[in-house]
Design a protein around this motif. Structure first.
Motif, short mmCIF file in Angstrom:
data_model
loop_
_atom_site.label_atom_id
_atom_site.label_comp_id
_atom_site.label_asym_id
_atom_site.label_seq_id
_atom_site.Cartn_x
_atom_site.Cartn_y
_atom_site.Cartn_z
N UNK A 20 3.47 -4.68 -5.79
CA UNK A 20 4.49 -3.69 -5.46
C UNK A 20 4.02 -2.33 -5.93
N UNK A 21 3.78 -1.42 -4.97
CA UNK A 21 3.28 -0.08 -5.28
C UNK A 21 4.39 0.94 -5.04
N UNK A 22 4.67 1.71 -6.09
CA UNK A 22 5.64 2.78 -5.96
C UNK A 22 5.00 4.06 -6.47
N UNK A 23 4.63 4.93 -5.54
CA UNK A 23 3.95 6.19 -5.86
C UNK A 23 2.72 5.96 -6.73
N UNK A 24 1.98 4.91 -6.44
CA UNK A 24 0.75 4.62 -7.17
C UNK A 24 0.93 3.74 -8.39
N UNK A 25 2.16 3.46 -8.80
CA UNK A 25 2.42 2.57 -9.93
C UNK A 25 2.51 1.14 -9.39
N UNK A 33 -1.89 2.28 -12.56
CA UNK A 33 -1.60 3.55 -11.89
C UNK A 33 -2.81 3.85 -11.04
N UNK A 34 -2.63 3.88 -9.73
CA UNK A 34 -3.74 4.09 -8.80
C UNK A 34 -3.32 5.05 -7.71
N UNK A 35 -4.10 5.11 -6.66
CA UNK A 35 -3.88 6.05 -5.56
C UNK A 35 -2.57 5.74 -4.84
N UNK A 36 -1.77 6.75 -4.59
CA UNK A 36 -0.51 6.54 -3.89
C UNK A 36 -0.73 6.02 -2.48
N UNK A 37 -1.78 6.51 -1.82
CA UNK A 37 -2.03 6.10 -0.44
C UNK A 37 -3.27 5.22 -0.33
N UNK A 38 -3.72 4.65 -1.43
CA UNK A 38 -4.88 3.77 -1.41
C UNK A 38 -4.51 2.38 -0.92
N UNK A 39 -5.51 1.51 -0.94
CA UNK A 39 -5.26 0.14 -0.50
C UNK A 39 -6.07 -0.84 -1.35
N UNK A 40 -5.61 -2.09 -1.34
CA UNK A 40 -6.33 -3.14 -2.03
C UNK A 40 -7.55 -3.51 -1.18
N UNK A 41 -8.74 -3.47 -1.78
CA UNK A 41 -9.94 -3.82 -1.02
C UNK A 41 -10.59 -5.10 -1.52
N UNK A 42 -10.19 -5.58 -2.70
CA UNK A 42 -10.79 -6.80 -3.25
C UNK A 42 -9.83 -7.43 -4.23
N UNK A 43 -9.85 -8.78 -4.30
CA UNK A 43 -9.00 -9.47 -5.26
C UNK A 43 -9.66 -10.77 -5.68
#
Length: 173
Positions: free
Chosen positions: A126-131, A31-41
């Motif tokens: 797959x991000x759905x409202x931060x999930x 569960x993370x930011x709804x409008x965030x982004x992946x910055x590292x993997x």
């Protein structure tokens, strides 16, 4: 978002019936930011169960600023069903009829090197409202395009522009 997930599942089921592709959904969710982004993997081999795992860091960087401090959140996603062959330096999944499909390969020394996705593997976030749900797909045939795909359920201008930029520049590899 549900329709994108449905399309991925239908496509995965069709190719599974042909025996050419595997689809692994991580049992771990974030569960993370709804409008965030992946910055590292990063891919790694989980030392306790010797399964492939991915550590993904999400950030509120796109909207951090004067009133909102930057926050980064790392999450781990395991992919049960993966196996390691240290002799060939590969991580694979057994598909139908016992056929092995390589999903990742060790680069450098397996004890302190790094792990890269195989040419036929991709990870969908797959991000759905931060999930967040992580899905690993792989085939023995090389697949063009980006290997790490983040799919959001929001249609903000930033996500539309980021998608266009990713498509024209090749995005993260």
């Amino acid at each position: 978002m549900r329709s994108a997930l449905l399309v991925a599942i239908v496509f995965g089921t069709m190719t599974l019936l042909q025996g050419g592709e595997v689809v692994l959904t991580s049992p771990d969710h974030a569960r993370t930011f709804s409008y965030g982004e992946m910055i590292w993997r990063q891919l790694y081999l989980d030392p306790t169960n010797h399964e492939l795992a991915a550590r993904i860091t999400f950030s509120n960087l796109p909207y951090a600023g004067n009133g909102e401090p930057r926050v980064d959140e790392p999450f781990d996603f395991r992919f049960p069903g993966t196996h390691v062959d240290l002799a060939t330096r590969t991580i694979f999944v057994c598909a139908r009829h016992g056929r092995q499909i390589t999903v990742a390969q060790f680069q450098g020394n397996p004890t302190n090197g790094w792990v890269d996705l195989a040419p036929g593997a991709k990870i969908y976030l797959l991000k759905e409202s931060g999930h967040v749900t992580a899905v690993l797909t792989a085939t023995n045939e090389p697949r063009p395009g980006i290997r790490w795909i983040q799919m959001d359920d929001n249609c903000s201008l930033q996500n539309l522009l980021a998608g266009l930029w990713r498509d024209t520049r090749g995005g993260l590899r």
